[in-house]
Design an enzyme around this catalytic site. Structure first.
Site, PDB file in Angstrom:
ATOM      1  N   GLU A   1       0.788  -1.230   0.000  1.00 40.44           N
ATOM      2  CA  GLU A   1       0.000   0.000   0.000  1.00 40.44           C
ATOM      3  C   GLU A   1       0.824   1.287   0.000  1.00 40.44           C
ATOM      4  O   GLU A   1       0.377   2.299  -0.520  1.00 40.44           O
ATOM      5  CB  GLU A   1      -0.929   0.009   1.239  1.00 40.44           C
TER       6      GLU A   1
ATOM      7  N   SER B   1     -58.989 -21.800   3.925  1.00 38.68           N
ATOM      8  CA  SER B   1     -59.955 -22.280   4.916  1.00 38.68           C
ATOM      9  C   SER B   1     -59.543 -22.050   6.364  1.00 38.68           C
ATOM     10  O   SER B   1     -60.367 -22.223   7.261  1.00 38.68           O
ATOM     11  CB  SER B   1     -60.218 -23.772   4.698  1.00 38.68           C
TER      12      SER B   1
END
Length: 841
Positions: free
Chosen positions: A90, A509
């Site tokens: 980095e 139902s």
């Protein structure tokens, strides 16, 4: 000579001018942006976030959210290899620059100018810290300037070690790991100090692209990135050539390691996360909140298991749809040769040996499994990153021969699936049809196919697949409304859609009991009332006539309400609703938690045409189970914060209290006061309906529940048009549970509620109620028994024999049946009690 002197002077003044202009630009930018910059000093006392944690009611972990995999470390705890690897990847000059690397920025600008894209970046570690802690991640020129200025300030206030410490504790490294210590645990299940050099470099390669270079998801690409970092470390003098050569040859050893939930309740955990975000905003993920739910840690596993078993069994009945993936390369080397290299341009351009060493590492990553010829390293990686779906394990087919299949599984290596576990795999054609039974394993799956297997009770394996149907199960305490168990689908990893609370489906139902209850509560009808089960033609308001039918397509003529409910007769229920009227019925239904706006204003309401969630249906049945008190569903018991368990929120739900006085407003439970819920229906009507629902179990569509051998359970099956939805809702006085099965696409499942939903309910309730005493409510004093004629439903006099016994509210007894001959003739005939001429002559 004059020309050369003039040229040198001109170049000198040009350079001075450019430097001056640059300096002025920097000074100007600093003056312009400085007033709006965050205070860098706040980083000196920066506290890392604590994740949101979700628990069951008894404190067992069911979920963590936010930056959960974070383990803060000090600079002196970071191994030198990790420092070298991160700086090599980095910011190679990190310990030398003042926060900004001019060469890196110039290189990034040149790349942007030449190619329109930045390949090597330009941010130093200090700039990344500024961005991660104090700025947004938007890609703008303005943010870059602010980043540079903050980095310069930061280097004046903090030393290099402090900045680096902030960096390694904040960076996201994939798989919900934040910081290098958490990443070491996540990928290698080791502390940082125990990582090898190659493992260290693998983690150091993640900040650039945590997903693209993830060793679990993209092991081929991560190898290239890792070996480039090792190359850089050698070039920078951090490691010698021998160390480099050994490290780049090391195989990929990353595996998924993460905190396991103590109880699998992912759907509830997500519900709790949403609640926390609504209540606390983004701070929910960082503020150390602990949410304790009402989930019972013993019942929840039963719910998950029962639903998974039921859906897998459903799928077994409907056919094989084929493997999830095909032609998977066995070795990592084969897979790497097929992988794309986009995004790796910087790494591959550094040196030809990057690709070469990655290839060599792939070769060295070869994995051998006993019983399998050759390298299966890629198969192992694929299995590692493929999640289980409920009870279903991923497996890769090694060989299909004759009537058995050899498969590689993640945990148990090479396994054999015999014909008993394969013969079911007739090809799926449609929800109602399958192809011919296979004659060999090769017809089902071949080498390199990814399939699913499930372990039978005897330890053998059966071929399986992710079910085509979905479902939900909700279990609720009817006395308090607390949700005790909830499973919103087959598996949260497979689908995060929570059908328990998000799916609005026609209830069919299972809605009918509430229509019957409306009639019983009003006193207009009773359990012995006779209604004609015959054809009816109705105007449904759509310029066409509605001709509803029973599911059996037959008509049984006049029948009492009790057997009509047990047999789920549609036409009887429609006539009951007609008698009671829509306005009265809808107002009555509001007391059970149904919103009038969700209920259709038509007679189809009687058949369950309202689209409701399983949670809503469960809560409505809870009102039946508790004797008529309007409880509401809730699942957050309390919220605390940090380790001192400071109580932020605590639930005070309204509870049922059948034994409380009518004017009593609160009741004490376990030392706490709770408000008493409103009673919305007469307890006598609820008791009678409950007794009618018992007939559904003993002689109706719910007979499958008789296997539980309990006298305290009642319930109702439900199936909607074209068998799109299958339901069963049932309860005793302590537990109410609703199961729904259907397809998210709303296609037919081609099964009734008794086939698809009831077995799931039975399995769950059998486990949940095991060892518990019968829970039947006391009969209200207002409920009496009387004998009635089973054909007319009218009451028989004390002197009349025969008939059947029925329950009634004492104020709603039916009329006596009129005698059709004189008592004198009846007595003379010796057939006293029948009251009919047929029994005399």
């Amino acid at each position: 000579m004059t020309f050369l002197r003039t040229l040198i002077v001109s170049l000198f003044f040009l350079i001075v001018s450019l430097v001056g202009a640059t300096a002025l630009a920097v000074i100007g930018a600093a003056i312009y942006f400085a007033p709006g910059l965050p205070d860098v000093r706040q980083l000196q006392n920066f506290e890392l976030s604590t994740p949101l944690r979700i628990f069951t009611q008894d404190g067992k972990l069911i979920g963590e959210f936010g930056e959960e995999r974070r383990m803060a470390i000090n600079f002196d705890e970071i191994p030198q290899d990790m420092i070298d690897a991160l700086t090599a990847a980095e910011d190679a000059s990190y310990f030398d620059h003042a926060g900004v690397d001019p060469r890196g920025l110039a290189r990034a600008m040149l790349q942007l100018t030449m190619s329109g894209d930045i390949q090597s970046g330009g941010s130093t570690i200090t700039m990344q810290v500024a961005r991660n802690y104090m700025l947004t991640l938007d890609q703008t020129f303005t943010r870059k300037i602010r980043e540079i200025l903050l980095a310069l300030q930061m280097e004046q206030i903090l030393n290099k070690e402090e900045i680096f410490e902030l960096y390694v504790n904040k960076i996201f490294l994939g798989n919900r790991a934040y910081g290098i210590a958490a990443a070491a645990e996540t990928y290698y299940d080791k502390p940082l100090a125990e990582l090898s050099l190659a493992q260290t470099a693998m983690i150091a390669g993640l900040p650039k692209a945590p997903s693209a270079f993830n060793p679990l998801a993209n092991s081929e690409r991560s190898l290239i990135r890792r070996n480039w970092i090792l190359f850089r470390m050698r070039e920078l003098g951090h490691i010698d050539d021998a160390t480099y050569q050994a490290a780049v040859q090391e195989p990929v050893t990353a595996r998924r390691h993460y905190t396991q939930a103590e109880v699998d309740a992912a759907y509830v955990s997500e519900m709790a996360r949403q609640y926390a975000v609504e209540r606390f905003g983004d701070e929910a993920y960082t503020g150390g909140y602990r949410v304790y739910t009402t989930i019972d840690s013993e019942l929840q596993p039963f719910a998950r298991q029962a639903l998974a078993n039921g859906l897998a069994a459903y799928d077994l009945r409907h056919g094989w749809r084929g493997p999830e993936q095909s032609d998977i390369a066995a070795s990592l080397l084969e897979a790497q040769e097929q992988t794309a290299t986009q995004g790796l341009e910087e790494e591959l351009s550094e040196s030809p040996e990057i690709r070469q060493t990655a290839r060599q590492a792939a070769q060295r990553s070869q994995t051998e499994v006993e019983g399998i010829d050759g390298d299966v390293s890629n198969w192992v990686q694929v299995l590692e990153r493929t999640p289980n779906y409920g009870l279903l394990q991923p497996a890769i087919v090694v060989e299909s021969s004759g009537r058995e299949m050899q498969v590689l599984t993640r945990d148990d290596g090479l396994q054999t699936v015999g014909w008993d576990g394969l013969s079911w795999a007739r090809p799926y054609l449609s929800p109602r049809s399958r192809g011919a039974e296979p004659s060999s394993a090769e017809e089902i799956a071949v080498r390199g196919d990814l399939v699913r297997v499930i372990e039978n009770e005897d330890g053998s394996l059966r071929l399986s697949q992710q079910p085509d149907a979905e479902g939900s199960l909700v279990a609720q305490d009817p006395q308090t409304g607390a949700i005790l168990a909830l499973q919103g689908g087959f598996d949260f990893n497979a689908s995060k859609f929570n059908r328990a609370v998000q799916a609005r489906r026609q209830s069919g139902s299972i809605f009918k009991p509430f229509i019957y209850l409306a009639a019983l509560a009003e006193g207009e009808m009773n359990a012995a009332s006779v209604v004609n089960d015959s054809p009816v033609v109705l105007d449904d308001g759509s310029n066409s006539l509605w001709r509803p039918v029973n599911s059996s397509r037959d008509f049984q003529g006049p029948m009492r309400l009790r057997p009509a409910l047990a047999r789920s007769r549609n036409l009887v229920t429609i006539r009951v609703l007609q008698t009671m009227g829509l306005d009265y019925t809808i107002n009555f239904l509001e007391g059970f938690g149904f919103s009038p706006t969700q209920l259709p204003r038509g007679l189809s309401l009687a058949l369950g045409s309202a689209s409701l969630t399983p949670m809503e249906m469960t809560n409505a049945y809870a009102v039946l189970a508790n004797g008529g008190f309007q409880v509401s569903p809730w699942f957050i018991e309390r919220v605390t914060r940090d380790d001192d368990n400071e109580v932020i929120d605590e639930a005070t739900p309204q509870v049922a209290c059948p034994s409380c006085a009518e004017d009593q407003e609160t009741v004490e439970i376990d030392g706490r006061e709770y408000p008493i819920a409103k009673r919305v229906v007469d307890p006598a009507a609820v008791y009678i309906l409950r007794d009618m629902l018992r007939d559904v179990i003993t002689s109706g569509t719910g007979r499958g529940a008789l296997s539980l051998n309990r006298d305290d359970i009642v319930g109702k099956t439900g199936t909607t048009n074209s068998q799109r939805d299958a339901w069963f809702a049932g309860f005793n006085s302590n537990l109410v549970t609703t199961v729904w099965v259907g397809k998210d696409s709303n296609e037919t499942i081609s099964e009734y509620g008794a086939q698809a939903a009831l077995p799931i309910w039975v399995e769950f309730m059998g486990d949940a109620l095991e060892g518990t005493p019968s829970a039947v409510p006391e009969r209200p004093e207002t409920v009496v028994t009387a004998r009635v004629d089973p054909d007319t439903g009218q009451r028989l006099a004390d002197g009349q024999s025969g008939g059947i016994t029925e329950l009634f509210h004492q104020e709603h007894l039916p009329d006596y049946q009129q005698r059709r001959i004189s008592r004198e003739l009846e007595e003379a005939s010796g057939s006293e009690g029948s009251g009919t001429a047929e029994s005399i002559f």
